[in-house]
Design a protein around this motif. Structure first.
Motif, PDB file in Angstrom:
ATOM      1  N   HIS A 246       0.828  -1.202   0.000  1.00 35.10           N
ATOM      2  CA  HIS A 246       0.000   0.000   0.000  1.00 35.10           C
ATOM      3  C   HIS A 246       0.865   1.255   0.000  1.00 35.10           C
ATOM      4  O   HIS A 246       0.568   2.213  -0.724  1.00 35.10           O
ATOM      5  CB  HIS A 246      -0.947   0.007   1.195  1.00 35.10           C
ATOM      6  N   ARG A 247       1.933   1.258   0.785  1.00 38.96           N
ATOM      7  CA  ARG A 247       2.835   2.418   0.801  1.00 38.96           C
ATOM      8  C   ARG A 247       3.485   2.637  -0.560  1.00 38.96           C
ATOM      9  O   ARG A 247       3.837   3.760  -0.910  1.00 38.96           O
ATOM     10  CB  ARG A 247       3.897   2.255   1.884  1.00 38.96           C
ATOM     11  N   ALA A 248       3.646   1.574  -1.342  1.00 37.26           N
ATOM     12  CA  ALA A 248       4.239   1.667  -2.676  1.00 37.26           C
ATOM     13  C   ALA A 248       3.182   2.000  -3.741  1.00 37.26           C
ATOM     14  O   ALA A 248       3.487   2.024  -4.926  1.00 37.26           O
ATOM     15  CB  ALA A 248       4.941   0.353  -3.025  1.00 37.26           C
ATOM     16  N   GLY A 249       1.932   2.234  -3.320  1.00 43.67           N
ATOM     17  CA  GLY A 249       0.881   2.596  -4.254  1.00 43.67           C
ATOM     18  C   GLY A 249       0.234   1.409  -4.949  1.00 43.67           C
ATOM     19  O   GLY A 249      -0.433   1.569  -5.966  1.00 43.67           O
ATOM     20  N   ILE A 250       0.409   0.221  -4.399  1.00 36.99           N
ATOM     21  CA  ILE A 250      -0.162  -0.998  -4.982  1.00 36.99           C
ATOM     22  C   ILE A 250      -1.401  -1.379  -4.185  1.00 36.99           C
ATOM     23  O   ILE A 250      -1.345  -1.526  -2.966  1.00 36.99           O
ATOM     24  CB  ILE A 250       0.872  -2.142  -4.972  1.00 36.99           C
ATOM     25  N   GLY A 251      -2.519  -1.537  -4.892  1.00 35.73           N
ATOM     26  CA  GLY A 251      -3.757  -1.948  -4.248  1.00 35.73           C
ATOM     27  C   GLY A 251      -3.764  -3.448  -4.015  1.00 35.73           C
ATOM     28  O   GLY A 251      -3.038  -4.196  -4.664  1.00 35.73           O
ATOM     29  N   THR A 252      -4.584  -3.896  -3.087  1.00 39.22           N
ATOM     30  CA  THR A 252      -4.685  -5.333  -2.807  1.00 39.22           C
ATOM     31  C   THR A 252      -6.151  -5.741  -2.680  1.00 39.22           C
ATOM     32  O   THR A 252      -6.992  -4.974  -2.222  1.00 39.22           O
ATOM     33  CB  THR A 252      -3.957  -5.716  -1.500  1.00 39.22           C
ATOM     34  N   LEU A 253      -6.414  -6.963  -3.112  1.00 38.34           N
ATOM     35  CA  LEU A 253      -7.712  -7.595  -2.934  1.00 38.34           C
ATOM     36  C   LEU A 253      -7.447  -8.922  -2.239  1.00 38.34           C
ATOM     37  O   LEU A 253      -6.753  -9.782  -2.783  1.00 38.34           O
ATOM     38  CB  LEU A 253      -8.410  -7.845  -4.271  1.00 38.34           C
ATOM     39  N   LEU A 254      -7.961  -9.069  -1.035  1.00 36.19           N
ATOM     40  CA  LEU A 254      -7.794 -10.298  -0.265  1.00 36.19           C
ATOM     41  C   LEU A 254      -9.117 -11.042  -0.293  1.00 36.19           C
ATOM     42  O   LEU A 254     -10.138 -10.534   0.170  1.00 36.19           O
ATOM     43  CB  LEU A 254      -7.400  -9.981   1.182  1.00 36.19           C
ATOM     44  N   LEU A 255      -9.110 -12.233  -0.857  1.00 33.74           N
ATOM     45  CA  LEU A 255     -10.323 -13.022  -1.011  1.00 33.74           C
ATOM     46  C   LEU A 255     -10.227 -14.284  -0.176  1.00 33.74           C
ATOM     47  O   LEU A 255      -9.294 -15.071  -0.328  1.00 33.74           O
ATOM     48  CB  LEU A 255     -10.521 -13.398  -2.476  1.00 33.74           C
ATOM     49  N   GLY A 256     -11.172 -14.458   0.746  1.00 33.28           N
ATOM     50  CA  GLY A 256     -11.249 -15.676   1.549  1.00 33.28           C
ATOM     51  C   GLY A 256     -11.984 -16.753   0.776  1.00 33.28           C
ATOM     52  O   GLY A 256     -13.082 -16.528   0.280  1.00 33.28           O
ATOM     53  N   LEU A 257     -11.390 -17.912   0.642  1.00 29.05           N
ATOM     54  CA  LEU A 257     -11.966 -18.995  -0.156  1.00 29.05           C
ATOM     55  C   LEU A 257     -12.952 -19.864   0.617  1.00 29.05           C
ATOM     56  O   LEU A 257     -13.658 -20.656   0.010  1.00 29.05           O
ATOM     57  CB  LEU A 257     -10.856 -19.877  -0.724  1.00 29.05           C
ATOM     58  N   LEU A 258     -12.993 -19.742   1.935  1.00 32.97           N
ATOM     59  CA  LEU A 258     -13.895 -20.552   2.744  1.00 32.97           C
ATOM     60  C   LEU A 258     -14.915 -19.663   3.445  1.00 32.97           C
ATOM     61  O   LEU A 258     -14.584 -18.592   3.937  1.00 32.97           O
ATOM     62  CB  LEU A 258     -13.126 -21.331   3.821  1.00 32.97           C
ATOM     63  N   THR A 259     -16.151 -20.137   3.511  1.00 39.01           N
ATOM     64  CA  THR A 259     -17.147 -19.461   4.321  1.00 39.01           C
ATOM     65  C   THR A 259     -16.925 -19.891   5.772  1.00 39.01           C
ATOM     66  O   THR A 259     -16.148 -20.810   6.045  1.00 39.01           O
ATOM     67  CB  THR A 259     -18.574 -19.857   3.894  1.00 39.01           C
ATOM     68  N   GLU A 260     -17.626 -19.257   6.694  1.00 37.01           N
ATOM     69  CA  GLU A 260     -17.533 -19.658   8.104  1.00 37.01           C
ATOM     70  C   GLU A 260     -17.940 -21.126   8.256  1.00 37.01           C
ATOM     71  O   GLU A 260     -17.320 -21.884   8.988  1.00 37.01           O
ATOM     72  CB  GLU A 260     -18.430 -18.777   8.976  1.00 37.01           C
ATOM     73  N   GLU A 261     -19.004 -21.522   7.561  1.00 34.66           N
ATOM     74  CA  GLU A 261     -19.469 -22.920   7.631  1.00 34.66           C
ATOM     75  C   GLU A 261     -18.425 -23.885   7.091  1.00 34.66           C
ATOM     76  O   GLU A 261     -18.175 -24.933   7.663  1.00 34.66           O
ATOM     77  CB  GLU A 261     -20.764 -23.097   6.850  1.00 34.66           C
ATOM     78  N   ASP A 262     -17.811 -23.522   5.941  1.00 30.51           N
ATOM     79  CA  ASP A 262     -16.807 -24.391   5.341  1.00 30.51           C
ATOM     80  C   ASP A 262     -15.608 -24.564   6.275  1.00 30.51           C
ATOM     81  O   ASP A 262     -15.036 -25.647   6.375  1.00 30.51           O
ATOM     82  CB  ASP A 262     -16.300 -23.837   4.016  1.00 30.51           C
ATOM     83  N   ALA A 263     -15.242 -23.485   6.924  1.00 31.36           N
ATOM     84  CA  ALA A 263     -14.073 -23.533   7.810  1.00 31.36           C
ATOM     85  C   ALA A 263     -14.341 -24.443   8.990  1.00 31.36           C
ATOM     86  O   ALA A 263     -13.421 -25.086   9.499  1.00 31.36           O
ATOM     87  CB  ALA A 263     -13.707 -22.120   8.276  1.00 31.36           C
ATOM     88  N   GLY A 264     -15.570 -24.482   9.469  1.00 32.96           N
ATOM     89  CA  GLY A 264     -15.948 -25.386  10.567  1.00 32.96           C
ATOM     90  C   GLY A 264     -15.052 -25.277  11.770  1.00 32.96           C
ATOM     91  O   GLY A 264     -14.709 -26.261  12.409  1.00 32.96           O
ATOM     92  N   GLY A 265     -14.651 -24.059  12.117  1.00 35.25           N
ATOM     93  CA  GLY A 265     -13.799 -23.886  13.287  1.00 35.25           C
ATOM     94  C   GLY A 265     -12.350 -24.281  13.041  1.00 35.25           C
ATOM     95  O   GLY A 265     -11.574 -24.428  13.955  1.00 35.25           O
ATOM     96  N   ARG A 266     -11.978 -24.439  11.782  1.00 34.06           N
ATOM     97  CA  ARG A 266     -10.619 -24.817  11.419  1.00 34.06           C
ATOM     98  C   ARG A 266      -9.624 -23.805  11.969  1.00 34.06           C
ATOM     99  O   ARG A 266      -9.830 -22.625  11.885  1.00 34.06           O
ATOM    100  CB  ARG A 266     -10.529 -24.864   9.896  1.00 34.06           C
ATOM    101  N   ARG A 267      -8.554 -24.289  12.522  1.00 36.78           N
ATOM    102  CA  ARG A 267      -7.502 -23.412  13.040  1.00 36.78           C
ATOM    103  C   ARG A 267      -6.204 -23.764  12.370  1.00 36.78           C
ATOM    104  O   ARG A 267      -5.973 -24.888  11.980  1.00 36.78           O
ATOM    105  CB  ARG A 267      -7.349 -23.589  14.546  1.00 36.78           C
ATOM    106  N   ARG A 268      -5.336 -22.775  12.285  1.00 38.28           N
ATOM    107  CA  ARG A 268      -4.009 -22.971  11.673  1.00 38.28           C
ATOM    108  C   ARG A 268      -2.979 -23.144  12.732  1.00 38.28           C
ATOM    109  O   ARG A 268      -3.079 -22.698  13.797  1.00 38.28           O
ATOM    110  CB  ARG A 268      -3.638 -21.796  10.801  1.00 38.28           C
TER     111      ARG A 268
END
Length: 67
Positions: free
Chosen positions: A45-67
């Motif tokens: 962002h400081r370098a003027g580059i935009g970002t789009l962060l897309l989550g591939l799992l819904t809350e249901e799909d994640a099912g409480g998954r932890r990393r």
């Protein structure tokens, strides 16, 4: 962000001088971004580059998954 019958989480950030947007997809669930994104995004962002962060799992799909 609509995705068929469900919605996925997405976060778009566009600095005022954006000329490029990078998109990142993650499967951490619950909209929780990867640590790499949390580290890299502010620098991009400081370098003027935009970002789009897309989550591939819904809350249901994640099912409480932890990393």
């Amino acid at each position: 962000m609509p995705a068929g019958r469900t919605h996925l989480t997405a976060r778009l950030f566009l600095p005022a001088t954006t000329r490029v947007v990078l998109s990142f997809a993650h499967s951490a669930g619950g909209g929780r971004p990867d640590l790499w994104y949390a580290y890299a995004a502010p620098r991009l962002h400081r370098a003027g580059i935009g970002t789009l962060l897309l989550g591939l799992l819904t809350e249901e799909d994640a099912g409480g998954r932890r990393r």
